[in-house]
Design a protein around this motif. Sequence first.
Motif, PDB file in Angstrom:
ATOM      1  N   SER A 145       8.814  13.743   8.689  1.00  9.91           N
ATOM      2  CA  SER A 145       7.900  12.613   8.466  1.00  9.91           C
ATOM      3  C   SER A 145       8.668  11.300   8.311  1.00  9.91           C
ATOM      4  CB  SER A 145       7.089  12.862   7.195  1.00  9.91           C
ATOM      5  OG  SER A 145       7.955  12.875   6.068  1.00  9.91           O
ATOM      6  N   GLN A 146       7.954  10.177   8.441  1.00 10.77           N
ATOM      7  CA  GLN A 146       8.566   8.876   8.184  1.00 10.77           C
ATOM      8  C   GLN A 146       9.084   8.806   6.753  1.00 10.77           C
ATOM      9  OE1 GLN A 146       6.717   5.195   9.272  1.00 10.77           O
ATOM     10  NE2 GLN A 146       5.898   6.028  11.173  1.00 10.77           N
ATOM     11  N   GLU A 147       8.329   9.372   5.833  1.00 13.23           N
ATOM     12  CA  GLU A 147       8.760   9.354   4.429  1.00 13.23           C
ATOM     13  C   GLU A 147      10.103  10.050   4.257  1.00 13.23           C
ATOM     14  OE1 GLU A 147       6.978  10.252  -0.023  1.00 13.23           O
ATOM     15  OE2 GLU A 147       5.942  11.079   1.720  1.00 13.23           O
ATOM     16  N   LEU A 148      10.317  11.128   4.988  1.00 16.42           N
ATOM     17  CA  LEU A 148      11.582  11.862   4.915  1.00 16.42           C
ATOM     18  C   LEU A 148      12.698  11.103   5.627  1.00 16.42           C
ATOM     19  CD1 LEU A 148      12.954  14.609   4.119  1.00 16.42           C
ATOM     20  CD2 LEU A 148      12.404  15.357   6.439  1.00 16.42           C
ATOM     21  N   VAL A 149      12.462  10.693   6.862  1.00 17.40           N
ATOM     22  CA  VAL A 149      13.497  10.060   7.683  1.00 17.40           C
ATOM     23  C   VAL A 149      13.954   8.730   7.094  1.00 17.40           C
ATOM     24  CG1 VAL A 149      13.965   9.024   9.949  1.00 17.40           C
ATOM     25  CG2 VAL A 149      12.769  11.229   9.801  1.00 17.40           C
ATOM     26  N   PHE A 150      13.031   7.950   6.544  1.00 14.60           N
ATOM     27  CA  PHE A 150      13.369   6.613   6.059  1.00 14.60           C
ATOM     28  C   PHE A 150      13.430   6.524   4.530  1.00 14.60           C
ATOM     29  CE2 PHE A 150      11.515   6.105  10.288  1.00 14.60           C
ATOM     30  CZ  PHE A 150      12.560   5.439  10.919  1.00 14.60           C
ATOM     31  N   LYS A 151      13.638   7.647   3.881  1.00 16.11           N
ATOM     32  CA  LYS A 151      13.732   7.678   2.418  1.00 16.11           C
ATOM     33  C   LYS A 151      14.859   6.747   1.974  1.00 16.11           C
ATOM     34  CE  LYS A 151      12.377  10.876  -0.984  1.00 16.11           C
ATOM     35  NZ  LYS A 151      11.203  10.071  -1.127  1.00 16.11           N
ATOM     36  N   GLU A 152      14.577   5.928   0.982  1.00 18.61           N
ATOM     37  CA  GLU A 152      15.546   4.913   0.552  1.00 18.61           C
ATOM     38  C   GLU A 152      16.826   5.519  -0.028  1.00 18.61           C
ATOM     39  OE1 GLU A 152      15.604   0.921  -2.188  1.00 18.61           O
ATOM     40  OE2 GLU A 152      13.698   1.660  -1.416  1.00 18.61           O
ATOM     41  N   ASP A 153      16.699   6.538  -0.851  1.00 15.38           N
ATOM     42  CA  ASP A 153      17.864   7.164  -1.478  1.00 15.38           C
ATOM     43  C   ASP A 153      18.241   8.426  -0.698  1.00 15.38           C
ATOM     44  OD1 ASP A 153      19.784   8.396  -3.046  1.00 15.38           O
ATOM     45  OD2 ASP A 153      18.558   8.462  -4.857  1.00 15.38           O
ATOM     46  N   PRO A 154      19.346   8.392   0.046  1.00 18.35           N
ATOM     47  CA  PRO A 154      19.710   9.553   0.865  1.00 18.35           C
ATOM     48  C   PRO A 154      19.976  10.823   0.045  1.00 18.35           C
ATOM     49  CG  PRO A 154      21.480   7.925   0.872  1.00 18.35           C
ATOM     50  CD  PRO A 154      20.318   7.309   0.160  1.00 18.35           C
ATOM     51  N   GLN A 155      20.341  10.664  -1.222  1.00 23.49           N
ATOM     52  CA  GLN A 155      20.584  11.830  -2.062  1.00 23.49           C
ATOM     53  C   GLN A 155      19.296  12.593  -2.376  1.00 23.49           C
ATOM     54  OE1 GLN A 155      23.730  12.783  -2.501  1.00 23.49           O
ATOM     55  NE2 GLN A 155      24.200  10.963  -1.312  1.00 23.49           N
ATOM     56  N   GLN A 156      18.157  11.949  -2.171  1.00 25.80           N
ATOM     57  CA  GLN A 156      16.869  12.582  -2.452  1.00 25.80           C
ATOM     58  C   GLN A 156      16.247  13.256  -1.229  1.00 25.80           C
ATOM     59  OE1 GLN A 156      15.571  13.033  -5.509  1.00 25.80           O
ATOM     60  NE2 GLN A 156      17.584  12.252  -6.072  1.00 25.80           N
ATOM     61  N   ILE A 157      16.869  13.130  -0.061  1.00 23.59           N
ATOM     62  CA  ILE A 157      16.287  13.670   1.165  1.00 23.59           C
ATOM     63  C   ILE A 157      16.251  15.193   1.165  1.00 23.59           C
ATOM     64  CG2 ILE A 157      16.596  13.856   3.677  1.00 23.59           C
ATOM     65  CD1 ILE A 157      17.466  10.891   3.622  1.00 23.59           C
ATOM     66  N   TRP A 158      17.359  15.849   0.837  1.00 23.64           N
ATOM     67  CA  TRP A 158      17.390  17.326   0.844  1.00 23.64           C
ATOM     68  C   TRP A 158      16.405  17.896  -0.182  1.00 23.64           C
ATOM     69  CZ3 TRP A 158      19.317  21.323  -2.397  1.00 23.64           C
ATOM     70  CH2 TRP A 158      19.443  22.567  -1.782  1.00 23.64           C
ATOM     71  N   PRO A 159      16.431  17.435  -1.441  1.00 30.61           N
ATOM     72  CA  PRO A 159      15.438  17.957  -2.388  1.00 30.61           C
ATOM     73  C   PRO A 159      14.001  17.646  -1.966  1.00 30.61           C
ATOM     74  CG  PRO A 159      17.116  16.689  -3.563  1.00 30.61           C
ATOM     75  CD  PRO A 159      17.377  16.535  -2.101  1.00 30.61           C
ATOM     76  N   PHE A 160      13.764  16.450  -1.446  1.00 29.02           N
ATOM     77  CA  PHE A 160      12.417  16.083  -1.016  1.00 29.02           C
ATOM     78  C   PHE A 160      11.937  17.008   0.110  1.00 29.02           C
ATOM     79  CE2 PHE A 160       9.540  13.734   1.786  1.00 29.02           C
ATOM     80  CZ  PHE A 160       8.536  13.404   0.904  1.00 29.02           C
TER      81      PHE A 160
END
Length: 182
Positions: A145-160
């Motif tokens: 999703s856009q929310e995943l791809v453009f997440k501001e904090d890259p450290q939160q992408i894997w947990p998200f």
Amino acid sequence: MDELIPGIALVADPFLKDPNFMRSVVFICDHQEEGSFGFVLNRPYNQAVGSLLNNLEGCEWPVYFGGPVQMDTLHFLHHRPDLLGGVEVTDGIYWGGDFDALISAIHLEQINNNEVRFYLGYSGWSKGQLDAELKEKSWLITHGSQELVFKEDPQQIWPFALQQMGGEYEQLVHYPIDPQLN
């Protein structure tokens, strides 16, 4: 979701030890019989785009490690086709486009760094390689999703990504990198 199609996100199994992909999320831009390619979403590179490109000197927008293949190439994902064109991968996420228009849009402040992600190199798999890795359970699959791809904090992408999968996958966020150290 377990179908390999453009727009999915590969979520690294918590125990995947490959240093290029440990606890990573890879957005797949293309998948065909000949192979697949995409970009690691959550590995910031140690330089800003302005230090890599003379025509963007001074621009402090982050660059991400897209993967270990062709580390001398720069790619971008965005959600501004009105300015940049590009190939829609899924749900308003575009790969590539008019690079000169991107540089101009940055200089004219018509676009911001929450709308574009730069990647140095890419992740690629030859024919059958990614299918084999999925059978080995190296990767989980979720929607990119856009929310995943453009997440501001890259450290939160894997947990998200794991949390967006829900259920038993949410628990994986808390798994230690090396369970033998527990």
